[in-house]
Design a protein around this motif. Structure first.
Motif, PDB file in Angstrom:
ATOM      1  N   GLY A   1      10.032  30.614  25.662  1.00 22.37           N
ATOM      2  CA  GLY A   1      11.296  30.333  26.330  1.00 22.37           C
ATOM      3  C   GLY A   1      12.186  31.558  26.441  1.00 22.37           C
ATOM      4  O   GLY A   1      12.972  31.696  27.381  1.00 22.37           O
ATOM      5  N   ARG A   2      12.065  32.471  25.503  1.00 23.81           N
ATOM      6  CA  ARG A   2      12.823  33.721  25.519  1.00 23.81           C
ATOM      7  C   ARG A   2      12.150  34.769  26.400  1.00 23.81           C
ATOM      8  O   ARG A   2      12.817  35.535  27.108  1.00 23.81           O
TER       9      ARG A   2
ATOM     10  N   GLN B   1      12.174  36.760  31.247  1.00 22.94           N
ATOM     11  CA  GLN B   1      12.178  38.213  31.429  1.00 22.94           C
ATOM     12  C   GLN B   1      11.109  38.633  32.436  1.00 22.94           C
ATOM     13  O   GLN B   1      11.196  39.713  33.028  1.00 22.94           O
ATOM     14  N   LEU B   2      10.112  37.787  32.621  1.00 26.68           N
ATOM     15  CA  LEU B   2       9.089  38.026  33.640  1.00 26.68           C
ATOM     16  C   LEU B   2       9.639  37.635  35.009  1.00 26.68           C
ATOM     17  O   LEU B   2       9.472  38.358  35.988  1.00 26.68           O
ATOM     18  N   SER B   3      10.294  36.477  35.057  1.00 24.88           N
ATOM     19  CA  SER B   3      10.920  36.000  36.286  1.00 24.88           C
ATOM     20  C   SER B   3      12.055  35.059  35.894  1.00 24.88           C
ATOM     21  O   SER B   3      11.823  34.127  35.106  1.00 24.88           O
TER      22      SER B   3
ATOM     23  N   LEU C   1      11.565  31.276  35.568  1.00 27.50           N
ATOM     24  CA  LEU C   1      10.669  30.707  34.567  1.00 27.50           C
ATOM     25  C   LEU C   1      11.422  30.342  33.296  1.00 27.50           C
ATOM     26  O   LEU C   1      12.378  31.005  32.916  1.00 27.50           O
ATOM     27  N   GLY C   2      10.940  29.307  32.650  1.00 22.28           N
ATOM     28  CA  GLY C   2      11.465  28.911  31.350  1.00 22.28           C
ATOM     29  C   GLY C   2      10.289  28.585  30.447  1.00 22.28           C
ATOM     30  O   GLY C   2       9.134  28.808  30.809  1.00 22.28           O
TER      31      GLY C   2
ATOM     32  N   VAL D   1       4.160  39.614  29.619  1.00 20.78           N
ATOM     33  CA  VAL D   1       5.576  39.919  29.446  1.00 20.78           C
ATOM     34  C   VAL D   1       5.808  40.491  28.054  1.00 20.78           C
ATOM     35  O   VAL D   1       5.248  40.008  27.072  1.00 20.78           O
ATOM     36  N   VAL D   2       6.588  41.567  28.021  1.00 20.98           N
ATOM     37  CA  VAL D   2       6.986  42.212  26.769  1.00 20.98           C
ATOM     38  C   VAL D   2       8.507  42.140  26.702  1.00 20.98           C
ATOM     39  O   VAL D   2       9.189  42.423  27.692  1.00 20.98           O
TER      40      VAL D   2
END
Length: 146
Positions: free
Chosen positions: A20-21, A25-27, A30-31, A81-82
């Motif tokens: 969720g965090r 950050q990728l998009s 998104l959740g 995602v990082v």
């Protein structure tokens, strides 16, 4: 920074919160996946989720999925995602290399991924890990339209 990359095999609330965090950050659209979706994904025999962890927790994720067709076994990397605070520290490379090793171990002849041209750092990472741009076009068709 001590870093480990492991294949996730079991559901946890901590993982769900981490996704969720990370996924926004990728998009931004998104959740976190639902618990049901995450459990179903983890149970898939042809999908693995890798998590990069530091003592502070999960700082990156990558999904690897594969399929068999007449031309051989293919693998795809998705949802890399990082965490913004951990970028530039080798987390992405550790995730991609773990996926490449796993794909080789299951007999995938090639590993593919897509990357938005605006993601220059990610694209540089993929090139560093041996990926080359394919001379092809990806077509997308949403299944919820008529």
């Amino acid at each position: 920074m001590p870093l480990s990359v492991d294949r996730v095999t079991d559901f946890s609330e901590t993982l769900l919160r981490s996704l969720g965090r990370l996924l926004p950050q990728l998009s931004p659209r998104l959740g976190a996946p639902t618990e049901e979706r995450l459990r179903a994904m983890l149970a898939q025999p042809a999908t693995v989720l890798f998590a990069a962890r530091t003592p502070e927790g999960v700082v990156g994720v990558l999904a690897l999925t594969w399929y068999d067709v007449p031309s051989g076994r293919k693998a795809w990397i998705e949802d890399v995602v990082v965490d913004a605070a951990a970028r530039g520290l080798g987390v992405g490379e550790a995730l991609v290399r773990a996926a490449q090793r796993y794909a080789a171990g299951i007999g995938a002849e090639r590993v593919m991924l897509t990357s938005n041209p605006s993601r220059t750092a990610a694209r540089a990472l993929y090139r560093k890990c041996g990926f080359k741009e394919a001379e092809t076009t990806v077509f997308v068709c949403k299944t919820d339209t008529e």
